[in-house]
Design a protein around this motif. Structure first.
Motif, PDB file in Angstrom:
ATOM      1  N   MET A   1      39.261  49.879  43.564  1.00 46.18           N
ATOM      2  CA  MET A   1      38.974  49.295  44.755  1.00 46.18           C
ATOM      3  C   MET A   1      39.842  48.677  45.875  1.00 46.18           C
ATOM      4  O   MET A   1      39.811  48.592  46.742  1.00 46.18           O
ATOM      5  CB  MET A   1      37.742  48.007  44.369  1.00 46.18           C
ATOM      6  N   GLU A   2      40.897  48.430  44.977  1.00 45.38           N
ATOM      7  CA  GLU A   2      41.900  47.581  45.806  1.00 45.38           C
ATOM      8  C   GLU A   2      43.525  48.159  45.786  1.00 45.38           C
ATOM      9  O   GLU A   2      44.247  47.876  46.327  1.00 45.38           O
ATOM     10  CB  GLU A   2      42.098  45.974  45.566  1.00 45.38           C
ATOM     11  N   GLY A   3      43.674  48.915  44.863  1.00 42.27           N
ATOM     12  CA  GLY A   3      45.058  49.584  44.450  1.00 42.27           C
ATOM     13  C   GLY A   3      46.117  48.837  44.086  1.00 42.27           C
ATOM     14  O   GLY A   3      47.152  49.009  44.081  1.00 42.27           O
ATOM     15  N   ARG A   4      45.423  47.991  43.098  1.00 38.37           N
ATOM     16  CA  ARG A   4      46.419  46.849  42.671  1.00 38.37           C
ATOM     17  C   ARG A   4      45.825  46.336  41.529  1.00 38.37           C
ATOM     18  O   ARG A   4      44.704  46.485  41.222  1.00 38.37           O
ATOM     19  CB  ARG A   4      46.558  45.664  43.443  1.00 38.37           C
ATOM     20  N   GLY A   5      46.529  45.817  40.547  1.00 35.38           N
ATOM     21  CA  GLY A   5      46.010  45.203  39.306  1.00 35.38           C
ATOM     22  C   GLY A   5      45.269  43.688  39.626  1.00 35.38           C
ATOM     23  O   GLY A   5      45.794  43.132  40.616  1.00 35.38           O
ATOM     24  N   ALA A   6      44.623  43.201  38.553  1.00 38.01           N
ATOM     25  CA  ALA A   6      43.950  41.813  38.878  1.00 38.01           C
ATOM     26  C   ALA A   6      44.246  41.202  37.590  1.00 38.01           C
ATOM     27  O   ALA A   6      44.098  41.548  36.483  1.00 38.01           O
ATOM     28  CB  ALA A   6      42.616  42.204  39.253  1.00 38.01           C
ATOM     29  N   GLY A   7      44.553  40.013  37.626  1.00 36.60           N
ATOM     30  CA  GLY A   7      44.658  39.221  36.628  1.00 36.60           C
ATOM     31  C   GLY A   7      43.040  38.385  36.230  1.00 36.60           C
ATOM     32  O   GLY A   7      42.105  38.386  37.073  1.00 36.60           O
ATOM     33  N   GLU A   8      42.967  38.113  35.126  1.00 35.92           N
ATOM     34  CA  GLU A   8      41.640  37.372  34.665  1.00 35.92           C
ATOM     35  C   GLU A   8      40.875  36.393  35.780  1.00 35.92           C
ATOM     36  O   GLU A   8      39.888  36.360  36.161  1.00 35.92           O
ATOM     37  CB  GLU A   8      41.506  36.843  33.453  1.00 35.92           C
ATOM     38  N   GLU A   9      42.009  35.392  36.346  1.00 37.60           N
ATOM     39  CA  GLU A   9      41.429  34.515  37.181  1.00 37.60           C
ATOM     40  C   GLU A   9      41.393  35.146  38.564  1.00 37.60           C
ATOM     41  O   GLU A   9      40.698  34.505  39.202  1.00 37.60           O
ATOM     42  CB  GLU A   9      42.907  33.557  37.503  1.00 37.60           C
ATOM     43  N   ASP A  10      41.409  36.368  39.003  1.00 33.35           N
ATOM     44  CA  ASP A  10      41.085  37.005  40.024  1.00 33.35           C
ATOM     45  C   ASP A  10      39.936  37.783  40.078  1.00 33.35           C
ATOM     46  O   ASP A  10      39.280  38.568  40.949  1.00 33.35           O
ATOM     47  CB  ASP A  10      42.341  37.880  40.551  1.00 33.35           C
ATOM     48  N   ILE A  11      39.517  37.952  39.084  1.00 31.45           N
ATOM     49  CA  ILE A  11      38.082  38.784  38.967  1.00 31.45           C
ATOM     50  C   ILE A  11      36.853  38.120  38.946  1.00 31.45           C
ATOM     51  O   ILE A  11      36.428  37.044  38.765  1.00 31.45           O
ATOM     52  CB  ILE A  11      37.954  39.230  37.657  1.00 31.45           C
ATOM     53  N   ASP A  12      36.339  38.722  40.285  1.00 38.64           N
ATOM     54  CA  ASP A  12      34.987  38.245  40.808  1.00 38.64           C
ATOM     55  C   ASP A  12      34.005  39.030  40.225  1.00 38.64           C
ATOM     56  O   ASP A  12      33.700  40.184  40.228  1.00 38.64           O
ATOM     57  CB  ASP A  12      34.846  38.342  42.249  1.00 38.64           C
ATOM     58  N   GLU A  13      33.032  38.402  39.284  1.00 36.80           N
ATOM     59  CA  GLU A  13      32.089  39.201  38.263  1.00 36.80           C
ATOM     60  C   GLU A  13      31.180  39.633  39.224  1.00 36.80           C
ATOM     61  O   GLU A  13      30.613  41.288  39.016  1.00 36.80           O
ATOM     62  CB  GLU A  13      31.490  38.281  37.230  1.00 36.80           C
ATOM     63  N   ASP A  14      30.881  39.475  40.350  1.00 39.12           N
ATOM     64  CA  ASP A  14      29.744  40.042  41.143  1.00 39.12           C
ATOM     65  C   ASP A  14      30.249  41.363  41.902  1.00 39.12           C
ATOM     66  O   ASP A  14      29.656  42.306  42.043  1.00 39.12           O
ATOM     67  CB  ASP A  14      29.106  39.092  42.315  1.00 39.12           C
ATOM     68  N   GLU A  15      31.707  40.981  42.276  1.00 38.57           N
ATOM     69  CA  GLU A  15      32.378  42.367  43.048  1.00 38.57           C
ATOM     70  C   GLU A  15      32.340  43.366  41.947  1.00 38.57           C
ATOM     71  O   GLU A  15      31.977  44.624  42.181  1.00 38.57           O
ATOM     72  CB  GLU A  15      33.478  41.885  43.325  1.00 38.57           C
ATOM     73  N   TRP A  16      32.669  43.050  40.740  1.00 39.56           N
ATOM     74  CA  TRP A  16      33.025  44.255  39.864  1.00 39.56           C
ATOM     75  C   TRP A  16      31.584  44.865  39.363  1.00 39.56           C
ATOM     76  O   TRP A  16      31.400  46.094  38.911  1.00 39.56           O
ATOM     77  CB  TRP A  16      33.678  43.808  38.386  1.00 39.56           C
ATOM     78  N   ALA A  17      30.390  43.885  39.411  1.00 47.96           N
ATOM     79  CA  ALA A  17      29.164  44.473  39.158  1.00 47.96           C
ATOM     80  C   ALA A  17      28.833  45.463  40.178  1.00 47.96           C
ATOM     81  O   ALA A  17      28.082  46.368  39.977  1.00 47.96           O
ATOM     82  CB  ALA A  17      28.138  43.356  39.086  1.00 47.96           C
ATOM     83  N   GLY A  18      28.894  45.435  41.430  1.00 46.11           N
ATOM     84  CA  GLY A  18      28.878  46.144  42.593  1.00 46.11           C
ATOM     85  C   GLY A  18      29.833  47.367  42.306  1.00 46.11           C
ATOM     86  O   GLY A  18      29.244  48.685  42.584  1.00 46.11           O
ATOM     87  N   TYR A  19      30.822  47.474  41.478  1.00 44.98           N
ATOM     88  CA  TYR A  19      31.737  48.691  41.278  1.00 44.98           C
ATOM     89  C   TYR A  19      30.895  49.512  40.161  1.00 44.98           C
ATOM     90  O   TYR A  19      30.792  50.776  40.423  1.00 44.98           O
ATOM     91  CB  TYR A  19      33.069  48.406  40.484  1.00 44.98           C
TER      92      TYR A  19
END
Length: 255
Positions: free
Chosen positions: A162-180
């Motif tokens: 989605m963003e072309g970059r990695g994400a740390g656990e603190e950056d993860i938005d569960e709702d956004e990834w649910a949309g993925y």
């Protein structure tokens, strides 16, 4: 959009939408897939737990690049095992074939094209000597069925796609990834030429429709040297019998 073209301006837009539109036919299966599952079997999902705890998966698959294919079976009655859907191993992973989910869309398209050039016209006889066996059925009352490499179904993969970059656990938005997850497993956000061209495919694997009450498609697998190297799907109006030999199933379709 042509079968091989991503707009040069796509990078400025939604990466996931662009990749869903491209709908790559070549899929990566890592050596150590998440939870030991190479391909998740899932209906429409919005929660990560649904991919492993509530649904099934196919393990012991040969790592590498797999090709997704879909075709109508000539002479078959509509609705009676008339469609062949297949995922099959085609290449090992190495420096040339490994896929970084964070690469640009143009680079992703070039990676896909490399495999099209090598394998799109090499289907004849690929399964000679392989013994297919019935591997069960899958039921989902949503009328949807997906076979998707688990490499594409992690939070880390979601961030890269989605963003072309990695994400740390603190950056993860569960709702956004649910949309993925929902966009990949629902696979209904396309229209026009993309919808027709990508019917049966989804990002990371295959998308297979069930009937109005979720009638289960059948699964078959082929093994070589102790690993699964191919997966095929079919559907029949009649119930599939787990205890019946694969070539004697209703419809008597033998891939």
């Amino acid at each position: 959009m042509s079968d091989s073209g991503i707009s040069s301006t796509s990078e400025e837009g939604n990466r996931l939408n662009s990749l869903l539109s491209l709908c790559p036919r070549y899929v990566v299966v890592p050596p150590n897939p998440p939870d030991g599952i190479a391909f998740a079997l899932a209906g429409n999902s919005q929660e990560w737990d649904h991919l492993t705890e509530l649904h099934s998966g196919i393990s012991n698959c040969k790592p590498g690049v797999w090709k997704a294919e879909m075709k109508m079976i000539e002479g078959a009655e509509f609705g009676n095992c008339d469609t062949e859907a297949c995922l099959r191993w085609v290449a090992d992973l190495d420096e040339e074939t490994e896929l970084d989910f964070g690469i640009s869309l143009n680079e992703w398209q070039a990676w896909e094209q490399m495999f099209k050039d090598r394998f799109d016209d090499s289907a004849a006889g690929w399964d000679e000597g392989l013994a297919w066996k019935h591997a069960g059925t899958y039921y989902d009352d949503g009328g949807l069925f997906n076979v998707i490499s688990m490499a594409y179904l992690t939070r880390g993969a979601a961030a890269m796609v989605m963003e072309g970059r990695g994400a740390g656990e603190e950056d993860i938005d569960e709702d956004e990834w649910a949309g993925y997850l929902e966009m990949i497993t629902l696979n209904d956000n396309l229209d026009g030429e993309d919808c027709e061209r990508n019917s049966g495919f989804t990002f990371g694997g295959l998308h297979f429709g069930q009937d109005s009450i979720g009638g289960p498609p059948g699964l078959s697998v082929a093994e070589k040297d102790g690993q699964v190297v191919a997966i095929k799907l079919f559907m029949d109006h009649e119930e599939l019998d787990e205890g019946t030999a694969f070539d004697s199933q209703p419809g008597k379709v033998v891939f």
